[in-house]
Enzyme design. Sequence first.
Site, PDB file in Angstrom:
ATOM      1  N   GLY A 632       0.817  -1.213   0.000  1.00  0.00           N
ATOM      2  CA  GLY A 632       0.000   0.000   0.000  1.00  0.00           C
ATOM      3  C   GLY A 632       0.844   1.255   0.000  1.00  0.00           C
ATOM      4  O   GLY A 632       2.072   1.215   0.158  1.00  0.00           O
ATOM      5  N   THR A 633       0.167   2.362  -0.226  1.00  0.00           N
ATOM      6  CA  THR A 633       0.830   3.668  -0.177  1.00  0.00           C
ATOM      7  C   THR A 633       0.021   4.596   0.701  1.00  0.00           C
ATOM      8  O   THR A 633      -1.193   4.441   0.853  1.00  0.00           O
ATOM      9  CB  THR A 633       0.958   4.283  -1.586  1.00  0.00           C
ATOM     10  OG1 THR A 633      -0.344   4.409  -2.150  1.00  0.00           O
ATOM     11  CG2 THR A 633       1.829   3.433  -2.471  1.00  0.00           C
ATOM     12  N   SER A 636       2.522   9.867   2.866  1.00  0.00           N
ATOM     13  CA  SER A 636       3.921  10.234   3.011  1.00  0.00           C
ATOM     14  C   SER A 636       4.893   9.129   2.624  1.00  0.00           C
ATOM     15  O   SER A 636       6.101   9.337   2.696  1.00  0.00           O
ATOM     16  CB  SER A 636       4.200  10.663   4.460  1.00  0.00           C
ATOM     17  OG  SER A 636       3.739   9.678   5.360  1.00  0.00           O
ATOM     18  N   ASP A 747      -5.774  13.386   9.122  1.00  0.00           N
ATOM     19  CA  ASP A 747      -6.073  12.751   7.834  1.00  0.00           C
ATOM     20  C   ASP A 747      -6.866  11.457   8.052  1.00  0.00           C
ATOM     21  O   ASP A 747      -6.479  10.387   7.597  1.00  0.00           O
ATOM     22  CB  ASP A 747      -4.776  12.456   7.085  1.00  0.00           C
ATOM     23  CG  ASP A 747      -5.015  12.189   5.591  1.00  0.00           C
ATOM     24  OD1 ASP A 747      -6.108  12.545   5.102  1.00  0.00           O
ATOM     25  OD2 ASP A 747      -4.120  11.639   4.932  1.00  0.00           O
TER      26      ASP A 747
END
Length: 812
Positions: A632-633, A636, A747
Amino acid sequence: MEICKLKKLKTLAMDSNYLGGKIPSMMGNLSGLVYLTLYDNQLNGEIPKSIGELKMLQVFRVGGNKDLNGELPLEIGNCTSLLMLGLAETSITGNLPSSIGMLKRVQTIAIYTSLLSGSIPEEISNCSELQNLYLYQNSISGSIPRGIGQLNKLQSLLLWQNSLVGAIPDELGTCSELTVVDLSENLLTGSIPRSIGKLLKLQELQLSVNQLSGTIPSEILNCSELINLEIDNNAFSGEIPVDIGKLNSLTIFFAWQNKLTGNVPDSLSQCKDLQALDLSYNSLSGSIPKDIFGLKNLTKLLLLANDLSGFIPPEIGNCTSLYRLRLNGNRLAGTIPSEIGNLKGLNFVDLSENRFVGGIPLSISGCRNLEFLDLHSNGLAGSLPDTLPTSLQYVDISDNSLTGQLSHSIGSLSELNKLNLGKNRLSGQIPTEISSCSKLQLVNLGDNGFFGEIPKELGQIPALEISLNLSWNRFSGKIPSEFSGLTKLAILDLSHNKFSGKLDVLTSLQNLVSLNVSFNDFSGELPNSSFFRKLPLCDLESNKGLYISNGVVSSSDLEHSRHVGPAVKLVMSILISASVILVLLAIYALIRARFFNNGLMEDYTWEVTLYQKLDFSIDDIVHNLTSSNVIGTGSSGVVYRVTIPNGETLAVKKMWSSEEYGAFTSEIKTLGSIRHRNIVRLLGWGSNTNLKLLFYNYLPNGSLSSLIHSGGKGGADWEARYDIVLGIAHALTYLHHDCVPSILHGDVKAMNVLLGPCYEPYLADFGLAKVLNNNGDDNDKVSKSSPRPHLAGSYGYMAPEHATMRRITEKK
């Protein structure tokens, strides 16, 4: 598209479906169309210019299509019959076109949570029927047009979270129908115009997080229907109007983080409907008016970080709805009134850093819903009450003058996870009943007068994983064998006691990152493990019987070295230093030559910190950072699945670049110091010039986003979704209210909620998190005059308190 040939079609309602693709340009052929609703679909592309051909169109709603992009076409001005324009929660960009002024019949313009920029056109003043203007959560700049005063039917003006500058126009006072004005989280300057007092129907005025200054105008008292007044996070000065009680419909008054002086007005007690009052982080002085505690609806009273004096009046017992009380960081004195025990709904109490004396009232046991109790840094004396609310989760009464013994009733606090009684004068033995506090993560009994042996029950608390501090007491005896079960413990301080025996029992504490056993009577060989070999000698010193095998210098050698002649020590130091320098120069020459040969003159010196014991080398991690291991990404960095030699699987985040220092340090500062069952656990980190890595527990079920968008196959049922939402709510409550200072995630979205083996939720990705320091600012210390940071967070998910491209603040 066949539907575009239906020229007599009046209503096209296709909202709340799964429609994809673009809005067809032939839509302009529907010349008789009156209602067009396409909101909450998956449409993309731009709004066709042919929309301007729909002369009869009254309602145009295409919001909730996040991939709808491009600018609002100038031709929209040709839809002169338009009453409702809705483009909220899209990716519409560019300026609001000046042709908007041609919509003389429009009543509602809703283009919020989008990507609008530029200024609000002056022509909007021509929309004479406009009642609702919703442009919040965009990147609109410039000033608020003065012509807005011509909109005499305007009822709601919501422009919050933009980049508006300049002053609030005086002309706003001519919009006599206004009921709601929210200009918060902008860059507005100047003062509140006195014309605000002409808005006699105004119910909500929100100006938080701007750069406004001056005094609070007395004319605001004319707004007799005002319910919500929020002017926090500005630079207002002077005194709060003494007659503010004339706003007797007020339910919320936030003026924290300003430069207000003077007293807390007595007249606030006339606001019988007041529910939340926050005047924190100002320079208010004098005493707290006792009549404020007669407000039956008051749930939150926050006056922290002022210069208040006097005492808490016994009338506090009348404030029966009080849920959250924060008076810390003042000069309040006297005793804590026993009437506080009448507050059955009280959940959070912070009276720390004041001058309270006397004992902790026994009646506090009546606060049966109390979870957070912070009384540290006062002058409290006497003993700890035998009975405390069993609902307590956090107790800090450190840095006082408490005496007596720790009661056996401590075991009734089954929900307790943090107990700090350090820096008092407590004595006696630790009661064995403490083992019933099975959720304890942190215990600090340091700097007291406790004596006797450590009860074996203390080693039987499975949750004890953050810190155990028993230093600076008079404990004796051996470390109980049960301490070998504290396998999650990260910090252990037993220094400055009279402990004896060996340290072998601690070898199984694989998660230890800090151990101090200095100034005791420990003996025997130091355990032969990597952790113990790397311990600083200062954490082992003054244990005369303790030694290290294999010729390694021990703490007893330190004692012996004090008697060695200065001349001998000087000669030995010179010889050793010279030898070390020669060896280092040789090694450097070899490495430099090798790097030159390979073209790799780079800095690969690693700094690694682990928060629990892990058996791997940094090479084990780096060699597995391959594309095949990507899982995953994030905002950051990219996350890899890495299996270390002992078979354990980690999730390793590699920051996108070495420049991502802010996100890297943010995760370390936040996750490195907290523990919660619904927050991902940071196991450690590694860093060199080129790479910055973060090590986490691996969670096998991916993210909440992948679960709910899995096309129905294996998706979560509603009960599971409820449990996930509830878990994340617990995590956010912990971050905002239980962490001191508070932590703002910044976030929160489905992609940043990871799922464990049984789909238990974990809040992750703290790269944008902010720790509020004790003057209310975030840890970036962004001032009003400093350059504004880049856009942070994921668009559409930013919390209201997280302003676009500006400093972050906390709304309590």
